[in-house]
Design a protein around this motif. Structure first.
Motif, short mmCIF file in Angstrom:
data_model
loop_
_atom_site.label_atom_id
_atom_site.label_comp_id
_atom_site.label_asym_id
_atom_site.label_seq_id
_atom_site.Cartn_x
_atom_site.Cartn_y
_atom_site.Cartn_z
N LEU A 248 -45.42 -29.05 -21.03
CA LEU A 248 -44.05 -29.20 -21.55
C LEU A 248 -43.58 -30.65 -21.55
CD1 LEU A 248 -42.28 -26.13 -19.89
CD2 LEU A 248 -42.88 -26.40 -22.29
N GLY A 249 -44.34 -31.53 -20.95
CA GLY A 249 -43.97 -32.94 -20.93
C GLY A 249 -43.37 -33.41 -19.62
N GLY A 250 -43.53 -32.63 -18.55
CA GLY A 250 -43.01 -33.02 -17.25
C GLY A 250 -42.03 -32.04 -16.65
N GLY A 251 -41.75 -30.95 -17.31
CA GLY A 251 -40.81 -29.96 -16.81
C GLY A 251 -40.03 -29.33 -17.95
N LEU A 252 -39.15 -28.41 -17.59
CA LEU A 252 -38.36 -27.69 -18.58
C LEU A 252 -37.03 -28.40 -18.78
CD1 LEU A 252 -38.07 -25.17 -20.36
CD2 LEU A 252 -37.14 -23.97 -18.37
N VAL A 253 -36.71 -28.72 -20.03
CA VAL A 253 -35.48 -29.43 -20.37
C VAL A 253 -34.33 -28.43 -20.47
CG1 VAL A 253 -34.34 -30.86 -22.11
CG2 VAL A 253 -36.75 -31.24 -21.56
N PRO A 254 -33.20 -28.67 -19.81
CA PRO A 254 -32.05 -27.76 -19.94
C PRO A 254 -31.54 -27.70 -21.38
CG PRO A 254 -31.78 -29.21 -18.05
CD PRO A 254 -32.96 -29.73 -18.81
N GLY A 255 -31.22 -26.49 -21.84
CA GLY A 255 -30.72 -26.30 -23.19
C GLY A 255 -31.77 -26.35 -24.27
N SER A 256 -33.05 -26.33 -23.90
CA SER A 256 -34.11 -26.39 -24.90
C SER A 256 -34.48 -25.00 -25.36
CB SER A 256 -35.35 -27.08 -24.33
OG SER A 256 -35.85 -26.37 -23.20
N LEU A 257 -35.06 -24.91 -26.55
CA LEU A 257 -35.52 -23.66 -27.14
C LEU A 257 -37.02 -23.74 -27.32
CD1 LEU A 257 -34.49 -20.94 -28.24
CD2 LEU A 257 -34.35 -21.99 -30.50
N VAL A 258 -37.76 -22.94 -26.55
CA VAL A 258 -39.22 -23.01 -26.49
C VAL A 258 -39.78 -21.75 -27.13
CG1 VAL A 258 -41.24 -23.25 -25.00
CG2 VAL A 258 -39.08 -24.35 -24.37
N LEU A 259 -40.68 -21.93 -28.09
CA LEU A 259 -41.34 -20.83 -28.79
C LEU A 259 -42.79 -20.77 -28.36
CD1 LEU A 259 -41.34 -18.60 -30.99
CD2 LEU A 259 -41.90 -20.40 -32.64
N VAL A 260 -43.24 -19.58 -27.92
CA VAL A 260 -44.62 -19.37 -27.47
C VAL A 260 -45.25 -18.35 -28.41
CG1 VAL A 260 -46.12 -18.67 -25.58
CG2 VAL A 260 -43.98 -19.86 -25.09
#
Length: 629
Positions: A248-260
């Motif tokens: 993810l680039g170093g962690g989960l960004v708050p308010g992000s939208l991640v599609l798997v």
């Protein structure tokens, strides 16, 4: 008699016998009509008489509409009981009346003849619903209202494609029986009716938090002020969490939208359930925090059974089963979770949007709604996406443009190993790759991915002749692959290649025959890449050539040697990108020697502390002399 007098007489008789030339009927006009005809000659031109039969034809007009026209009924004593005539006057001021006086050169008699020939048709051509009216013999005023035509569309209920006519099948998704009729509403209220339900243009988003103040543009310095970039992301703890956080680039960004996305059975739901459990544990904040896992494919009991099998016992992990986006976001907003997982985007729907769940319109609008929710609440949202036969995420291509991060789960059906690849990442690099193994307890991290593609070598055995190790790059990760070659003299099969592009293999074999002097014409050559991996980059050319030489010379390659380099048509060795990282990976795995192009030997730093020997060669002959002599 003069010509002008003859025309006047002709006009007089034409007006006298206008409606019944065989019988003269006395006509009595109201004083108002007579005055209007005297003051305005044009007014008399729209003075018509119709019988009862014509009057009945006008009953289809709207009788409730007002009119400015003036009517006068003249009863006929002889035919009053059987036949009635109606006088109708139309005001033509400011109109584009179709029976307008055309030119002054035409005589009154000619105009009268035109009026007789047109008859009731002139009244039918009048503009109804404007400043013209039709008066009936009963004294009521009839005004025709122009009926508005509603435009008809045909909309596919599956993909949302619209067309102006019905084709039997959707021209976008080629599905039969999905085209539904859609017509614009005549009320003009801003709504439309589609297949029995209404679509409102101003749907109330009650689940969106209302901002008390208007949003204004902010300076970049004001936005970054007070934000610690080191603690901005949500960390994921544990070996599994570290591997996902790196992708993810170093962690989960708050308010992000991640599609798997990924193939069925690849482990998408398992991956996100483990991520949700790690976030809910809240190791970084010193306590647990709520996380909501929503599934439109499984019941709450089924998700709980899977979590129990994976030994997940987090108390603040909430499970919810629903497919209504507004219901989901309404429930989530009450809990204020730290993260939200939706499984999957193809199973949810938004009320008021055309099409069924999983259609193009529904997927796009549902994703947009989740994006707005994530940005306004600063809650990260994970989405699971289905894939098509070609491996792309199902739905419109705009879906991958809307989200912030796109991850793909890859894995072979007969292998337990999974690769988590970053395809799009607005907050990090897309070169990262995570390697996992599917077990009974879920996904486990593979610490040494190269072990997946290497076999146990034994240099004392003759059967190991024809094995060579190549170093490839996949994103930012470097892997060691094992190349196998078999040269069989007198074989009926000329060549068989698995895992290596056929054109690339033909070129390498031709260069070995021409530039290295190997007599491979009478040999059947078989090439294979261990574990079914496809060798896509040119850095494995040298390993393929070394494996062929080893099998042809029946000389096993000593254990602990790796090959990195590209082969040209002249037999020369060419450098490949990221040589330093490849060599570092070889050294960390305990290899003692690495064969590289001579041009790359000088650019590599000294690796004395890693105890590895770097050997530079200019062409294939030097490689053969170094390894096999």
């Amino acid at each position: 008699m003069q010509i002008s007098d003859m025309r006047a007489l002709r006009a007089f008789y034409a007006q006298k016998h206008l409606f019944n030339p065989k019988k003269h009927i006395p006509i009595s006009l109201s004083p108002l009509i007579s005055y209007q005809c005297h003051q305005n000659p044009k007014f008399s031109r729209h003075f018509r008489c119709t019988n009862h039969r014509r009057s009945e034809e006008s009953t289809s007009l709207d009788a409730d509409s007002p009119s400015i026209g003036i009517s006068s009924s003249s009863p006929d004593t002889e035919t009053n009981s059987s036949r009635r005539r109606t006088w109708t006057v139309f005001n033509t001021e400011g109109s584009q009346y179709s029976d307008r006086q055309e030119s002054g050169s035409r005589s009154g008699a000619e105009r009268s003849e035109d009026s007789v020939s047109k008859g009731y048709g002139s009244v039918g051509k009048a503009r109804l619903g404007g400043r013209y009216g039709l008066a009936s013999s009963e004294g009521g005023v009839v005004r025709g209202r122009k009926k508005g035509k509603s435009k008809v569309y045909w909309v596919c209920s599956d993909c949302g494609y619209s067309d102006g006519q019905w084709w039997g099948a959707c021209r976008e998704c080629n599905k039969v029986g999905t085209m539904k009729q859609f017509s614009e509403g005549e009320s003009g209220i801003g709504g439309s009716r589609v297949s029995g339900f209404e679509v409102s243009d101003n749907m109330v988003r009650s689940w969106l938090p209302q901002q008390p103040t208007e949003v204004q543009p902010l300076r970049l310095t004001d936005v970054n002020r007070g934000i610690n970039q080191m603690n901005w992301r949500i960390p994921l703890h544990g070996p599994f969490g570290y591997e996902v956080a790196r992708v993810l680039g170093g962690g989960l960004v708050p308010g992000s939208l991640v599609l798997v996305g990924g193939d069925p059975g690849a482990g998408k739901s398992t991956l996100l359930l483990q991520i949700a459990a790690i976030i809910a544990e809240g190791h970084d904040i010193g306590g647990s925090s709520p996380v909501v896992y929503v599934s439109g494919e499984e019941s709450v009991e089924q998700i709980g059974n899977r979590a129990d099998r994976m030994k997940i016992e987090t108390e603040d992990l909430f499970l919810y089963s629903s497919t209504d986006i507004e219901d989901i976001l309404g429930q989530v907003h009450l809990l204020s979770p730290r993260a939200l997982v939706v499984d999957s985007i193809q199973t949810v729907y938004l009320k008021g949007v055309i099409g069924s769940a999983g259609g193009l319109s529904q997927v796009k609008e549902c994703t947009s709604a989740l994006l707005r929710f994530a940005k306004k609440t600063n809650i990260p949202v994970f989405l699971i996406g289905h894939v098509t036969k070609s491996g792309d995420i199902a739905g419109p291509r705009v879906l991958e443009h809307i989200v912030d991060v796109v991850l793909y789960m890859e894995g072979e059906k007969h292998s337990s190993h999974r690769l988590l690849r970053s395809v799009k990442n607005r907050f990090g690099s897309t070169d990262e790759l995570g390697v996992f193994e599917m077990t009974q307890l879920g996904l486990q991290v593979v610490s040494n991915p190269s072990e997946l593609f290497l076999s146990e070598q034994n240099s004392d055995s003759e059967i190991l002749a024809g094995l060579a190790v190549a170093v490839i790059m996949d994103g930012s990760r470097s892997f060691l692959l094992e190349i196998q070659a078999l040269c069989l003299s007198g074989s009926t099969v000329a060549r068989q290649v698995n895992g290596v592009p056929a054109s690339r293999a033909d070129m390498i074999i031709s260069v070995l025959m021409k530039q290295a002097g190997l007599k491979l014409q009478d040999n059947g050559i078989f090439l294979n890449v261990v574990s079914g991996v496809t060798l896509a980059e040119t850095s494995g050319d040298l390993a393929v050539a070394a494996a062929i030489c080893s099998s042809f010379l029946e000389f096993p390659i000593p254990n602990g040697i790796a090959f990195i380099g590209e082969i040209g048509l002249g037999g020369e060795l060419r450098t490949v990108p990221r040589m330093e990282k490849r060599v570092n990976t070889v050294a960390k795995l305990g290899y003692k020697k690495c064969i590289v192009p001579k041009a790359a030997e000088k650019s590599l730093p000294t690796l004395e502390d890693m105890n590895i020997e770097i050997v530079g060669c200019r062409n294939l002959k030097e490689v053969i002399n170094t390894v096999f002599v």
